[in-house]
Scaffold this active site. Structure first.
Site, PDB file in Angstrom:
ATOM      1  N   GLU A  42      39.752  38.696  32.779  1.00 25.97           N
ATOM      2  CA  GLU A  42      38.599  37.859  33.141  1.00 25.97           C
ATOM      3  C   GLU A  42      37.418  38.049  32.193  1.00 25.97           C
ATOM      4  O   GLU A  42      36.315  38.431  32.634  1.00 25.97           O
ATOM      5  CB  GLU A  42      38.143  38.164  34.572  1.00 25.97           C
TER       6      GLU A  42
ATOM      7  N   GLU B  24      46.110  37.866  39.725  1.00 26.90           N
ATOM      8  CA  GLU B  24      45.220  38.218  40.836  1.00 26.90           C
ATOM      9  C   GLU B  24      45.112  37.039  41.781  1.00 26.90           C
ATOM     10  O   GLU B  24      44.860  35.909  41.361  1.00 26.90           O
ATOM     11  CB  GLU B  24      43.788  38.530  40.355  1.00 26.90           C
TER      12      GLU B  24
HETATM   13  O1  IFM Z   1      37.771  43.130  42.111  1.00 26.90           O
HETATM   14  C1  IFM Z   1      37.789  42.013  41.291  1.00 26.90           C
HETATM   15  C2  IFM Z   1      38.547  42.285  40.015  1.00 26.90           C
HETATM   16  O2  IFM Z   1      38.058  43.383  39.326  1.00 26.90           O
HETATM   17  C3  IFM Z   1      38.456  41.092  39.100  1.00 26.90           C
HETATM   18  N1  IFM Z   1      38.807  39.874  39.793  1.00 26.90           N
HETATM   19  C4  IFM Z   1      38.237  39.617  41.077  1.00 26.90           C
HETATM   20  C5  IFM Z   1      38.396  40.833  41.979  1.00 26.90           C
HETATM   21  C6  IFM Z   1      37.759  40.549  43.347  1.00 26.90           C
HETATM   22  O3  IFM Z   1      36.404  40.291  43.172  1.00 26.90           O
END
Ligand code: IFM
Length: 463
Positions: free
Chosen positions: A190, A372
């Site tokens: 990200e 994710e």
């Molecule tokens: O915890 C975060 C992660 O580090 C990056 N993506 C989103 C998750 C939830 O906010």
């Protein structure tokens, strides 16, 4: 069973009862070779920030700035995974996942960010990787999940073009050390979040709100990706390499012309500013002019490197409004009243996940791994000590159904990883927002699998 589900959905659609009924993912098989996994990141779980020669990261410093992290919490102990990794690998084995995405803490293996490696830090990842392989779990190693060594920040951090070279040297070290046992590598997780929140809004480390720093940093992170891919390829010729990007709809908080324009710019930044140059070799049109002052001849050729897969992180749509005082002229705002949302206020819209997967497929033509997706809540054990997180189960079931929709409509999705294995340090929110399949009782560090853990284990077992 696939047919039955498809039929059921069509009937519902025809009757007009609901826009889309999610497939029951427990009854749908994924294509052969599909990977089910879980994800975490170093600063969010490891703790042991001052042990065995680890250097400070920008997050160690950021957490100590008053008002930046809820209740002044830090990642100093987090889930104590540094000492309890064997138990955590045991939980993954119980869960039945085929893969685990984690990140290496750059300052643990290179305390000054470059130069002399820290053998004790490298040895921790040796132990973790060996435990995973013994448990039959494939390690997916991400090089950067936001914990830049503070020593590099002191030299200008990502604002310094040399940071791309420091990153490539770090990537080479990691490839040479672990490449015999690890084949899946991601450069960045990200990058749009770490840059926009860290240099645009000041929420994340290093806590700046500075337009110039944001744009400069954006370009240098892209350069680091390209140089990092090259370094990994020469260290690990049979590596499978990707980068992990968010993609979600970026919507205006109101129908005003100014908010519509803000949403278009946020969309260009959030969704395209990193994957477009990395995969297509160009900045998105809305940003191209802004990025020009930071580029040197040939940079886009360095950034655009063949990669093997696209890592997608998706939660829900996000909203913005025009704000001339902000680095890029837009600010965050909340979803409209009435939108379905999680207990921490994140909008729930599974169709947006289907659409994001289809867009990534059509735009980049790469195999996709969802690295994710998950549900945040202030979970608490009930009187019996159990954590009945039915809403997380509902969210995951619906989103896995939405992914299945995208696959049926042609998206080449090869894996799905839940965020996260464990409750962990949720950046500016500290420890209150829990995303784990496993509850962590922080004072005792006891791990308690939630109902969603069993649900996910059952889903995997039925595949
Ligand atoms: O915890 C975060 C992660 O580090 C990056 N993506 C989103 C998750 C939830 O906010």
């Amino acid at each position: 069973m696939i047919l039955v589900n498809t039929l059921a959905r069509s009937i519902y659609r025809l009757k007009g009862k609901m826009k889309s009924i999610p497939l029951d993912p427990t009854t749908v098989r994924q294509p052969r070779g599909f990977t089910w996994g879980v994800s975490t990141s170093s600063y969010q779980i490891e703790g042991a920030t001052q042990e065995d020669g680890r250097g400070p990261s920008i997050w160690d410093i950021h957490c100590r700035r008053p008002g930046r992290v809820a209740r002044g919490e830090t990642g100093d102990v987090a889930c104590d995974h540094y000492h309890r990794f064997a138990e955590d690998v045991g939980l993954m084995r119980e869960l039945g996942v085929g893969a685990y995405r984690f990140s290496v803490a750059w300052p643990r293996v290179l305390p000054l960010g470059r130069g002399q490696p820290n053998e004790a830090g490298l040895a921790f990842y040796d132990r973790l990787i060996d435990a995973l392989l013994t448990a039959g779990i494939e390690p997916w190693l991400c090089l950067y999940h936001w914990d830049l060594p503070q020593a590099l920040e002191d030299l200008g951090g990502w604002g310094n073009r040399a940071c791309a070279t420091w990153f490539a040297d770090y990537a080479s070290l990691i490839g040479r050390r672990f490449g015999g046992r690890v084949k899946r590598f991601a450069t960045f997780n990200e990058p749009a979040v770490s840059t926009l929140f860290g240099y645009g809004f000041g929420w994340n480390a290093p806590g700046l709100s500075d337009r110039e720093a944001l744009l400069r940093t954006t370009h240098h992170v892209n350069l680091a990706h390209g140089r990092g891919v090259d370094a990994l390829r020469s260290a690990v010729p049979d590596a499978s390499i990707g980068a992990i990007h968010n993609r979600q709809p970026c919507r205006p908080g109101s129908p005003s012309i100014a908010d519509e324009a803000a949403a278009r710019l946020l969309d260009a930044y959030w969704n395209d500013a990193f994957p477009d140059p990395q995969i297509l070799g160009r900045y998105p049109p809305a940003l191209a002019g802004l990025m020009e002052p930071y580029q040197q001849a040939g940079d886009l050729d360095i950034i655009r490197r063949p990669i093997d897969w696209f890592g997608l992180n998706h939660y829900g749509p996000i909203y913005t409004k025009a704000d001339p005082d902000k680095a890029l002229g837009f600010a965050w705002t909340s979803a409209p009243n009435g939108a379905a949302h999680s207990e921490i206020g994140w909008q729930i819209e599974p169709e947006a996940f289907t659409q994001s997967l289809l867009t990534v497929h059509e735009r980049y033509h790469l195999p996709i791994h969802v690295l994710e997706n998950g549900y945040g809540a202030p979970d608490r054990p009930d009187e019996s000590g159990a954590i009945n997180d039915q809403r997380r189960i509902d969210y995951l079931a619906t989103y896995i159904g939405a992914m299945r929709d995208a696959i049926q409509r042609g998206a080449d999705v090869r894996g799905y990883f839940v965020w996260s294995l464990l409750d962990n340090f949720e950046w500016g929110s500290g420890y209150a927002d829990r995303f784990g399949l496993v509850y962590v009782d922080y004072p005792s560090q006891q791990r308690i699998p939630k109902a969603s853990f069993q649900w996910y284990a059952d889903l995997i077992r039925r595949q």
